[in-house]
Design an enzyme around this catalytic site. Structure first.
Site, mmCIF file in Angstrom:
data_model
loop_
_atom_site.group_PDB
_atom_site.id
_atom_site.type_symbol
_atom_site.label_atom_id
_atom_site.label_comp_id
_atom_site.label_asym_id
_atom_site.label_seq_id
_atom_site.Cartn_x
_atom_site.Cartn_y
_atom_site.Cartn_z
ATOM 1 N N GLY A 22 0.918 -1.105 -0.108
ATOM 2 C CA GLY A 22 -0.039 -0.193 -0.036
ATOM 3 C C GLY A 22 0.952 1.447 -0.246
ATOM 4 O O GLY A 22 1.946 1.346 0.372
ATOM 5 N N CYS A 23 0.215 2.357 -0.322
ATOM 6 C CA CYS A 23 1.103 3.728 -0.437
ATOM 7 C C CYS A 23 1.658 4.133 0.696
ATOM 8 O O CYS A 23 2.774 4.317 1.005
ATOM 9 C CB CYS A 23 0.251 4.722 -1.366
ATOM 10 N N TYR A 24 0.609 4.037 1.684
ATOM 11 C CA TYR A 24 1.167 4.541 3.177
ATOM 12 C C TYR A 24 2.206 3.339 3.967
ATOM 13 O O TYR A 24 3.154 3.782 4.325
ATOM 14 C CB TYR A 24 -0.116 4.538 4.161
#
Lengths: 333, 333, 333, 333
Positions: A144-146
């Protein structure tokens, strides 16, 4: 003809960025790009920034994708498993969704709901040992980006024993493309410009992924929507478990990495410097008042946080140079 | 003729906001507005948003200010003491700078450098007992903008015993007007738009002020510059010291306050909703993974964080209704 | 109890701005605010910037509105006529929509489609003679936001004979709130930030309204969506019909106006200076190369372009001071 | 080792973009990058987006530049001539400044002041015949950013006889990087965000360059500063001199061009789609009310408007493929 590539979910922001990167990639040739409601549309009607690319979007079904050597799945969370199930085992897949990231079914049910689809190789090459696993994989679950931004900041601190895994506090702000391209009132420019807006406070679905990837045992994460199209800035703090220089731990972890950069002392990461690139910038210090370790991480949520990282993983899966078709440099200002 | 008011430092952003508020205030009449390098300039050449106001900026010397009943000092940190020293004791003063906020000289020297000027009544009326002190004061030291947002979020949690004062972690993002109007490359629009940029990480000068105002004994604060002209969003987390509902502590503290609002459960503060107002919006929860208390606070750094708060204090000092000339409502979108 | 006011269409941006202005208006008391799909919702769930206002949205039907002395209609174009038809003749109405602005049915059919509802007094008090007509009216059709900015810039130039009405070229850029609050992909923050985007090029529906209000006989208008929440900047150029100073024509037209300001020579209008206000800023020159007259106009599309102007008209219709409840000053930065 | 390249003025925005493009160029190798006040600084301290590039800025003197085969001059207007005078005739030069663009000395003196330095080959390859001239040149004067966007839109209309060269009206908005990196109050983020601001109204120095390049005999140009870091959107209108389809004229002119794209009918250019690319997007129509031709052009002021165009010219001057090291695709959102 090089390696035949298909992109499923090509009408979204991550899909568009994938197409941009693939258009400049020397070995990957896009043979199909699919989109649910936009099937039949020319790609430049959906992504005007790709003007000059001659490609028509197709329907997202296995038939259109099976012909490829490599499939990127850039679908909404929960939709990848169904598509993947119909693809031949010989097709390599990088999934940008969350479906196959978690090892345990329980947090999946708690944060995402529904049945857990399974577990693929976690697509973060800079984690110890992970690069070799990705090279050997047919199926990779992109971070995921986070999770990418926080894991790159935190993992070496915990692995080195400097940070207490039981007391990690994160506040991370993301540009709006991270929220996707769905037409929602809260994502309108009128609402977002001039505004900072926290969401999912106290219960974000990336938390189990980050704990799994970093070894943190307790992690508070507050996400904030920021008035910019791209970028994540994560401020990661942890109680110091023993004396030591957090910069050293980061330097040791990423010395040979092409895309993860510890900045010179005193220079702090900021998101614009990573826009359009596959780089992650890091800096760390010890807070003078509390003694906590503070690490700040910046990356492009569509780059190292999604499409760039996916291409990096695919390069590894096909034995290509890891940096092929990717830029270290941001587009700024 | 009402109460005669002077504004020193009228060419900056806080000064401009003060003039805007004072222009609509029924009792305060601006008789002088001074500015260092802009003396002699018509105010609308410096603040075009005040077009329609007929006022020429004067020099910042005691002579131009002594004639007033009330002086607002909106000067760079460290310059207030010298000006205040030359004003008659009968002139009431609200200082928007940091000079007179701290009780102790040691943190002043550590974070600001130089000699500590002294201590005035701390200008945050919503702190317990503080309103009465301000009413009785001739001299008030307005809060810092970060301090206002963080103190309003944190003080009731510590006072109620819910939050551990020894483990407070804050990440707070500010719009650019908080950094002032000096011409600096890092504040250029080209640098800021599309960007989040942390600064003074691990050692911000507002920390001792916040500790003094809240009772926190250890506080890590990371400030971030955000791509918006106004607004502060503070995410304040603390270890829970005992079971209890943080929303209840905030509700109890601010039940009768006009400007500090605990939002309905599930609705989180965002900065745009407070722009142009003197309001502070709050929300709180318990993090499901870590059990930490999370409070989020939003306000306008030029409103409740500076000029609005200063007018609120001045209203109290002159026995006027506390809300006079101030708006509860934000200008949004 | 003052004058009883209802707002129909209170969930949109113009509706929210109306509620903000009315909350501070000394004579107008909001007794009802209606919204189609949001009926039953507390107003602060829709407009968090109004936190502190206790009001629940109702359904938009005549019953809820008839009880008022004054109704503001802030409905989508084409919906005002049906609601107005069911209101008693004794209720004064200001319509913020386009339904009743045009004198001729033909351009209505051409640009909006469907039947023309009729013609009400045009709500731009600064046009010659118009103020008296508004005072005497029960029903007023507020100007469009582009029309307000362009008409205030152009009308005095044509009236004075300086500008050729047969050769007017306008490019006008608007903030996103002018496009409404509907959830559309092209209005998403990700699409708008960092972007300028023209639309309806060559055929905008405000053209006949502007021609009617200014006397222009030929007018090319290109609208552009700009990455900001509020504001219109209109650049209006016309062939000079005779020698003369365009500044003089503007000065003569607006000398006694509270809200329309010709800026000092050399100072050009910019939108931020008018945000949150009911002011329009103007400047003019003669182009050195072409000899064309150039007038630039800036205003807040939700202020003088919509809600502010509507309150100004309502003040006139009720014999109140024209500036009551309105601010001349912008909220900037 | 490929072709040896030096960049003078490397600390500005155009200089930084040049370094980014050159870092990815297969044939050009940067051997020197100079900067006036930043000499001795590592390039990543000035351009953090180039983190990963190991290069220290040198002083801007002929000695540091003479060793190169190719020099890009990205200096403030008026400084190129002095540097160029000291470079050997064998060194090829692309000047991004205005010094050598104009054929006539008179408009230089009128708009820029001082002595006219001379005339080099005008660096816009898409003008008829210009590509061959650039290939044969040792010295090329890159277009201005406004000039590039307006000339590409207008030149074919005038050349085809469709547009009257005596009645051209342009309004063009630019992102802030076009205004350079100097620390000025009017370029601060606090001033620019949420704002549109016209400047140099009625007398912009690019007008003579555009007239020279397009054949326009009278041209009114109003530039506007827009709240975005990159991009120019030019709206170019002209009286139609004869019947005909403006789209056809553009299609004919740019059919074989890699970087100039007439969009499909009905799709209008917007700046974000060109960010980071060397592309220019065009669209045209006939205004239904006035009958004027309207052409809209979008490009990245640092790409096709500056650094990208400079690399394109340099490719031609060295007999390389024109598109080498340049991207057709924008980075969006």
């Amino acid at each position: 003809m090089g390696i035949r590539v298909a992109v499923a979910g090509a009408s979204g922001y991550a899909g568009g960025e994938l197409l941009r990167l693939l258009a400049g990639h020397p070995e990957f040739d896009v043979v199909a790009a699919t989109a649910h409601s936009q099937a039949g549309t020319h790609v430049t009607a959906v992504h005007p920034q790709l003007t000059g690319l001659d490609l028509t979007l197709g329907a997202t079904d296995a038939a259109g994708l099976s012909d490829a050597d490599l499939v990127f799945l850039a679908l909404p969370h929960g939709q990848s498993a169904a598509v993947a199930a119909h693809l031949p085992a010989t097709v390599k897949i990088v999934d940008l969704g969350a479906d196959f990231r978690l090892r345990d079914a329980e947090p999946w049910r708690k944060y995402y709901g529904g049945e857990h689809a399974g577990t693929w190789t976690y697509g973060l090459p800079e984690l110890p040992g992970q690069r070799e696993l990705i090279k050997a994989s047919q199926r990779t679950a992109n971070t995921g980006c986070y999770a990418a931004s926080i894991t790159l900041a935190l993992a070496p601190l915990i692995a080195s024993g400097l940070a207490d895994p039981a007391d990690v506090v994160v506040v991370a702000s993301s540009g709006t493309s991270g929220a996707g391209r769905g037409a929602k009132v809260n994502l309108l420019a009128s609402e977002v410009m001039g505004d900072l807006s926290p969401y999912k406070v106290g219960a974000h679905q990336h938390v189990p992924e980050i704990k799994q990837a970093t070894g943190a045992s307790s992690l508070s994460m507050t996400p904030v929507l920021a008035p910019m199209p791209r970028g994540i800035l994560a401020t990661v703090t942890a109680t110091a478990a023993k004396p030591g220089d957090p910069r050293q731990a980061l330097a040791d972890a990423y010395r040979d990495e092409a895309f993860v950069h510890l900045l010179p002392e005193g220079q702090w990461p900021h998101t614009a410097a990573t826009a359009g690139s596959n780089s992650c910038h890091l800096q760390a210090t010890i807070d003078v008042d509390s003694g906590r370790i503070i690490v700040v991480s910046a990356l492009d949520n569509l780059g190292k946080g999604a499409a760039g990282q996916a291409v990096q993983c695919a390069n590894l899966m096909f034995g290509l140079p890891e940096t092929m078709g990717l830029s270290v440099f941001g587009v700024a200002p």
